[in-house]
Enzyme design. Structure first.
Site, mmCIF file in Angstrom:
data_model
loop_
_atom_site.group_PDB
_atom_site.id
_atom_site.type_symbol
_atom_site.label_atom_id
_atom_site.label_comp_id
_atom_site.label_asym_id
_atom_site.label_seq_id
_atom_site.Cartn_x
_atom_site.Cartn_y
_atom_site.Cartn_z
ATOM 1 N N THR A 36 34.896 30.462 32.869
ATOM 2 C CA THR A 36 33.476 30.658 33.182
ATOM 3 C C THR A 36 32.866 31.727 32.294
ATOM 4 O O THR A 36 31.757 31.576 31.777
ATOM 5 C CB THR A 36 33.299 31.029 34.668
ATOM 6 O OG1 THR A 36 33.899 30.018 35.485
ATOM 7 C CG2 THR A 36 31.824 31.117 35.023
ATOM 8 N N ASP A 90 32.704 39.199 34.272
ATOM 9 C CA ASP A 90 34.090 38.742 34.296
ATOM 10 C C ASP A 90 34.290 37.777 35.452
ATOM 11 O O ASP A 90 33.490 37.748 36.401
ATOM 12 C CB ASP A 90 35.028 39.954 34.446
ATOM 13 C CG ASP A 90 36.358 39.764 33.743
ATOM 14 O OD1 ASP A 90 36.705 38.609 33.427
ATOM 15 O OD2 ASP A 90 37.045 40.775 33.518
ATOM 16 N N ALA A 92 37.116 35.903 38.388
ATOM 17 C CA ALA A 92 38.080 36.373 39.377
ATOM 18 C C ALA A 92 38.860 35.182 39.911
ATOM 19 O O ALA A 92 38.377 34.045 39.878
ATOM 20 C CB ALA A 92 37.382 37.105 40.517
ATOM 21 N N GLU A 112 40.928 44.141 31.513
ATOM 22 C CA GLU A 112 39.730 43.831 32.302
ATOM 23 C C GLU A 112 39.386 44.986 33.228
ATOM 24 O O GLU A 112 38.224 45.367 33.368
ATOM 25 C CB GLU A 112 39.962 42.557 33.115
ATOM 26 C CG GLU A 112 40.001 41.290 32.265
ATOM 27 C CD GLU A 112 40.447 40.064 33.039
ATOM 28 O OE1 GLU A 112 40.158 38.956 32.584
ATOM 29 O OE2 GLU A 112 41.102 40.221 34.094
ATOM 30 N N LYS A 130 36.794 30.110 44.837
ATOM 31 C CA LYS A 130 37.468 31.401 44.671
ATOM 32 C C LYS A 130 37.188 32.355 45.849
ATOM 33 O O LYS A 130 37.756 33.447 45.892
ATOM 34 C CB LYS A 130 37.021 32.067 43.363
ATOM 35 C CG LYS A 130 37.261 31.212 42.112
ATOM 36 C CD LYS A 130 38.719 30.964 41.864
ATOM 37 C CE LYS A 130 38.960 30.043 40.681
ATOM 38 N NZ LYS A 130 38.503 30.585 39.411
#
Length: 236
Positions: A36, A90, A92, A112, A130
């Protein structure tokens, strides 16, 4: 926009674009790792090319994000050359209701965490799959370990009640090796009731470089879903 062709891909593109649109000209941007976030980097490049966005520099969290940034024309810098990060974007592997995360599916969680924790604003981009009620429900906790310490670290993790397993390579003989030259131990726990304490406890084991529990650091979560055949992005 119809999502009949590839709904997951289009959804990830929309989430990545929404995150890229939060970046302002003149910003120092943490560039995360994953499928993503790759679209975020692509859309940042598009905004730069069109002139909509100017004077940004990126701090990559992995070799993957560095390569993508160069491919899409996003200028890069290093932590040695800056004193802050304005915004980090970012992905996850898990997100709980308190915006705590498990990251590290791509074995980049150490870099990260350095970049994401430095950022004034940390944006997480995920799909709704997620989201979990409790960390560790689906995903194991990745722990980066220096090679010489693998056995004692695994023994220490077992004493904590964890079930550790050395991560092995795919289409490669032997274990996964991180960008830092270390190994990854994936640890399953029956229940992670206190992720804040567990993050600290794991990091205090000699030989552990970093683990994939991210706590008290997320500003906003952008969640992608497909509703009535359309990609939708909502916030947490």
């Amino acid at each position: 926009m119809s999502v009949s062709a590839d709904p997951v891909k289009l959804m990830k593109q929309e989430v990545g674009k929404a995150a890229a649109n939060l970046v302002k000209s003149g910003s120092i941007v943490g560039l995360g790792t994953g499928s993503t976030t790759a679209y975020t980097i692509q859309f940042l490049g598009d905004r730069l090319k069109s002139g909509e966005l100017k004077d940004i520099v990126g701090v990559p969290t992995s070799f993957q994000s560095e390569v993508l940034a160069k491919q899409y024309g996003v200028p890069l810098t290093t932590l040695d050359a800056i004193d802050h990060i304005d915004i980090a974007i970012d992905g996850a592997d898990e997100v709980d209701p308190h915006k705590n995360l498990i990251k590290g599916g791509g074995a980049a969680h150490t870099r990260e965490k350095v970049v994401d924790y430095l950022a004034k604003e940390f944006i997480v981009v995920v799909d709704s799959g997620k989201l979990v009620d409790r960390l560790g429900s689906v995903f194991a906790v990745p722990v980066e370990v220096i090679p010489m310490a693998i056995t004692p670290v695994i023994n220490a993790i077992k004493k904590l009640g964890g079930q550790p397993e050395l991560r092995m390579g795919v289409k490669k003989a032997g274990p996964v090796i991180t960008d830092q030259g270390n190994m990854v131990v994936d640890v399953r726990f029956d229940s992670i009731d206190d992720p804040v304490t567990l993050e600290t406890t794991l990091n205090n084991i000699p030989g552990v470089l970093e683990n994939g529990i991210f706590v008290n650091c997320v500003s906003q979560v952008l969640i992608g879903e497909v509703i009535d055949g359309q990609p939708v992005v909502r916030q947490m």
